[in-house]
Write an enzyme that holds these catalytic residues in place. Sequence first.
Site, PDB file in Angstrom:
ATOM      1  N   CYS A 138       0.826  -1.210   0.000  1.00  0.00           N
ATOM      2  CA  CYS A 138       0.000   0.000   0.000  1.00  0.00           C
ATOM      3  C   CYS A 138       0.860   1.260   0.000  1.00  0.00           C
ATOM      4  CB  CYS A 138      -0.934   0.000   1.204  1.00  0.00           C
ATOM      5  SG  CYS A 138      -0.068  -0.154   2.795  1.00  0.00           S
ATOM      6  N   HIS A 277      -2.085   1.340   7.081  1.00  0.00           N
ATOM      7  CA  HIS A 277      -2.396   1.326   5.652  1.00  0.00           C
ATOM      8  C   HIS A 277      -2.103   2.683   5.022  1.00  0.00           C
ATOM      9  CE1 HIS A 277      -4.177  -0.136   2.020  1.00  0.00           C
ATOM     10  NE2 HIS A 277      -5.247   0.624   2.074  1.00  0.00           N
ATOM     11  N   ASN A 300      -7.942   4.491  -2.513  1.00  0.00           N
ATOM     12  CA  ASN A 300      -7.377   3.254  -1.986  1.00  0.00           C
ATOM     13  C   ASN A 300      -6.688   2.483  -3.114  1.00  0.00           C
ATOM     14  OD1 ASN A 300      -6.755   1.249  -0.160  1.00  0.00           O
ATOM     15  ND2 ASN A 300      -8.862   0.748   0.372  1.00  0.00           N
TER      16      ASN A 300
END
Length: 333
Positions: A138, A277, A300
Site C-alpha cells: 500500500c 495502511h 485506496n
Amino acid sequence: MNPSLFLTALCLGIASAAPKFDQSLNAQWYQWKATHRRLYGMNEEGWRRAVWEKNMKMIELHNREYSQGKHGFTMAMNAFGDMTNEEFRQVMNGFQNQKHKKGKMFQEPLFAEIPKSVDWREKGYVTPVKNQGQCGSCWAFSATGALEGQMFRKTGKLVSLSEQNLVDCSRAQGNEGCNGGLMDNAFRYVKDNGGLDSEESYPYLGRDTETCNYKPECSAANDTGFVDLPQREKALMKAVATLGPISVAIDAGHQSFQFYKSGIYFDPDCSSKDLDHGVLVVGYGFEGTDSNNKFWIVKNSWGPEWGWNGYVKMAKDQNNHCGIATAASYPTV
C-alpha cells in the site's frame, strides 16, 4: 473408556461441530466464488464458507442499522469475503509505523484562500484506481499517487508510475517490499536513485522479486525530497487545497473498512495512532449543511470494485479520525 469408543465419540464430536450452512445463501455463495475465481480444497471449502457467511450476516446487520440511521455508511460483500479480519489485516495492510528520517516541515500558507471543497480528480491529477493484490505494498501505491500528482502539477502530464519499482528497489531506504514500508522511504529512494520508472515500463507483479530492474531510460518522475505535515487536519486541508494529492496513513484494520461500500466512513474504534495502511487524499468535501458531514476523498489501492469505485469518504474534522493527519507527507519535485 475403551479406546475405540473414545475415538468414535471424538469423531462424532468433530462431525457435530462441522459448520451448518444457511442453505438460503447457496446461490450467493456460488456466485461469489465464481466472481472472485475461488477454488478451494476439500478441507478448506467448509471453513471459507463459514467465514463468508459470518461476514455476510455482519454486513446485513450493519446495513439494517444504517437504514435505521445508526451509521453514516453502508457495507457490501466484496473480494475479502472469505477472509477473517485477522487475515485481512495481515495480507492487505502494509504501512509500517516506524521511526524514520523526517523530511522538511510543511509551512502552512497564511493568506491562501482555502475552498470548502476540492477534488483533484477533476483537474487531471489522479490516475485510475489500482490494485495491490495480496501484497502489503500500500505504501508504494500511496507514494506513486502523490508523486504522479506533483509531476502533473509541474509538467501538465499525468503518467502512471511504477509501484513494482519501489517494491523491488527501495530496501536500502528501509522498505520491505510486500512486507510493508513507508511513503517517506519511497520518496527518499526516488531522490537517491535519481528517478522512478513508469508503470508501463516496469509493470506491477504483486510479489517480491528480490531483483531491482530499474531502467534509467524509462524514468518518468523524480523528486528532491519530501515534506512532512503537522499532525493536524487543518494543515492537511491546506496542503490538499494548495498542492494536490497527499500521502497519508490510516488505521484500516476494521471489518467496517474491509467491507466499506458508500457514505462517510466513521468507526468509533478507529485509532489515530495505530496506523497500518497507506492511502492518498485527493480532495475533501461535505454533504448537505451539517458540519458533521465533512469528508476526505481517499483513493485506496484495492481495485475499483472495493468501496466507492475504489475510493472511501472518510470523516473529516472528527478529531483526526483513523489518524488521517498523523503521518501525512508529499514529495517535492
